[in-house]
Scaffold this motif. Structure first.
Motif, PDB file in Angstrom:
ATOM      1  N   ARG A   1       2.823  11.496   2.763  1.00  0.00           N
ATOM      2  CA  ARG A   1       2.849  10.061   3.060  1.00  0.00           C
ATOM      3  C   ARG A   1       1.593   9.653   3.828  1.00  0.00           C
ATOM      4  NH1 ARG A   1       3.234   6.800   6.965  1.00  0.00           N
ATOM      5  NH2 ARG A   1       3.522   8.499   8.484  1.00  0.00           N
TER       6      ARG A   1
ATOM      7  N   ASP B   1       0.390   2.155  -0.454  1.00  0.00           N
ATOM      8  CA  ASP B   1       1.636   1.829   0.235  1.00  0.00           C
ATOM      9  C   ASP B   1       2.738   2.764  -0.245  1.00  0.00           C
ATOM     10  OD1 ASP B   1       0.377  -0.278   1.513  1.00  0.00           O
ATOM     11  OD2 ASP B   1       1.004  -1.752   0.015  1.00  0.00           O
TER      12      ASP B   1
ATOM     13  N   GLU C   1      15.448  -3.428  -7.073  1.00  0.00           N
ATOM     14  CA  GLU C   1      14.417  -4.462  -7.265  1.00  0.00           C
ATOM     15  C   GLU C   1      14.777  -5.417  -8.401  1.00  0.00           C
ATOM     16  OE1 GLU C   1      10.519  -2.804  -7.513  1.00  0.00           O
ATOM     17  OE2 GLU C   1      10.554  -2.167  -5.430  1.00  0.00           O
TER      18      GLU C   1
ATOM     19  N   VAL D   1       6.965   1.450  -7.263  1.00  0.00           N
ATOM     20  CA  VAL D   1       7.651   2.137  -6.172  1.00  0.00           C
ATOM     21  C   VAL D   1       6.988   3.504  -6.008  1.00  0.00           C
ATOM     22  CG1 VAL D   1       9.809   3.147  -5.358  1.00  0.00           C
ATOM     23  CG2 VAL D   1       9.834   0.958  -6.568  1.00  0.00           C
TER      24      VAL D   1
ATOM     25  N   ASP E   1       6.691   3.629  -0.347  1.00  0.00           N
ATOM     26  CA  ASP E   1       7.974   2.952  -0.220  1.00  0.00           C
ATOM     27  C   ASP E   1       9.107   3.892   0.166  1.00  0.00           C
ATOM     28  OD1 ASP E   1       7.126   0.264  -1.354  1.00  0.00           O
ATOM     29  OD2 ASP E   1       6.600   1.596  -3.014  1.00  0.00           O
ATOM     30  N   VAL E   2       9.005   5.165  -0.245  1.00  0.00           N
ATOM     31  CA  VAL E   2      10.120   6.089  -0.094  1.00  0.00           C
ATOM     32  C   VAL E   2       9.633   7.455   0.355  1.00  0.00           C
ATOM     33  CG1 VAL E   2      11.955   7.317  -1.319  1.00  0.00           C
ATOM     34  CG2 VAL E   2      11.488   4.934  -1.882  1.00  0.00           C
TER      35      VAL E   2
ATOM     36  N   ARG F   1      15.566   2.859  -5.170  1.00  0.00           N
ATOM     37  CA  ARG F   1      14.732   1.706  -4.827  1.00  0.00           C
ATOM     38  C   ARG F   1      14.437   0.851  -6.076  1.00  0.00           C
ATOM     39  NH1 ARG F   1      11.107   0.268  -0.716  1.00  0.00           N
ATOM     40  NH2 ARG F   1      12.488   1.540   0.580  1.00  0.00           N
TER      41      ARG F   1
ATOM     42  N   ARG G   1       0.751  -0.571  -5.700  1.00  0.00           N
ATOM     43  CA  ARG G   1       1.405  -1.515  -4.791  1.00  0.00           C
ATOM     44  C   ARG G   1       2.520  -2.284  -5.498  1.00  0.00           C
ATOM     45  NH1 ARG G   1      -4.074  -2.962  -2.745  1.00  0.00           N
ATOM     46  NH2 ARG G   1      -4.379  -1.742  -0.838  1.00  0.00           N
TER      47      ARG G   1
END
Length: 257
Positions: free
Chosen positions: A224, A233, A257, A215, A235-236, A253, A212
């Motif tokens: 996914r 989770d 950040e 990334v 992200d991409v 990504r 989490r």
């Protein structure tokens, strides 16, 4: 956390190199992935979650359509299998290229490199025809069910089994310790093997918490869905289902950040 996309500072210790886990089979795919990540200035964590065990089987020769779903499957049979009048289908350009390199003509490559994309590409043409699916023992139900719904008679031949390497798990340790910056999951099975190792070590909660904070990228919707169903989770998910696209999307990504 900034990925050094140009590789600046990657080897002199002056810049933090994000740790990015890659789970590809321990062959050219893993070596190429490590080389790509290293060239982009991040620190690859090569943690193969898949090993290939060939079954020695070949596609049956009485089908009107033969479908290859992976480069691995194509490479395993290309020197021993000869196409006749079948319509040869390949999911993804790497799969098609592996067949062509061995002199096997490919008739259908869907624009969308997925099982759903192939079902859409074949449409009504398979109605009443026998379709042979040649793939691993961990293929999803999307392809055969879609072809059955389109009126095809479907048969599957398992060309290889995908098993978990005994030495896998470095990425699990790093995630559980909060030392993993990104993870590149390339199939549902890589997710499942990652979590199985975490379970065996009593680190599932810590590993998921570590992801989490990282990334997480996956290739394709099925991967996914597997990840999110297990509390990871995502992200991409790149629009193009290939490793380079996944890498670029995840590093984009990271840079943000």
């Amino acid at each position: 956390m900034t990925a050094q996309r140009s590789g600046a500072g990657a080897n002199d210790g002056s810049t933090h190199r994000p740790r990015v886990a890659v789970f590809r089979p321990d062959d050219d795919r893993l070596r190429d992935a490590v080389a790509l990540l290293d060239s982009l200035g991040v620190k690859p964590v090569a943690d193969s979650m898949l090993a290939v065990e060939p079954t020695g089987a070949l596609p049956r020769d009485d089908a009107a359509f033969v479908v290859f779903t992976s480069k691995t499957g194509a490479e395993l049979v290309a020197e021993e299998w000869t196409a006749g009048e079948e319509t040869v289908c390949a999911i993804g350009e790497p799969t098609a290229a592996a067949l062509r390199e061995h002199g096997i003509s490919v008739d259908v490559v869907p624009e969308t490199f997925s099982s759903t994309g192939l079902v859409d590409a074949l449409g009504d043409s398979v109605d009443g025809s026998r379709v042979e699916i040649a793939r691993s023992d961990h293929g999803s139900d999307v392809l055969p069910e879609g072809l059955w719904d389109a009126g095809a008679y479907v048969h599957e031949t398992v060309l290889y089994r995908l098993v978990r390497p005994d030495d896998a798990g470095e990425s699990v340790r790093l995630a559980a310790e909060g030392d993993l910056d990104a993870a590149l999951f390339t199939s549902s099975l890589t997710v499942e093997h990652f979590l199985a190792i975490a379970d065996e070590r009593g680190q599932r909660e810590a590993a998921i918490e570590g992801l989490r904070a990282a990334v997480v990228g996956t290739i394709g919707e099925p991967t996914r869905e597997t990840a999110t169903d297990h509390g990871i989770d995502v992200d991409v998910v790149p629009h193009t289902a290939d490793f380079e696209a996944l890498t670029e999307a995840v590093l984009d990504r990271l840079e943000g950040e």
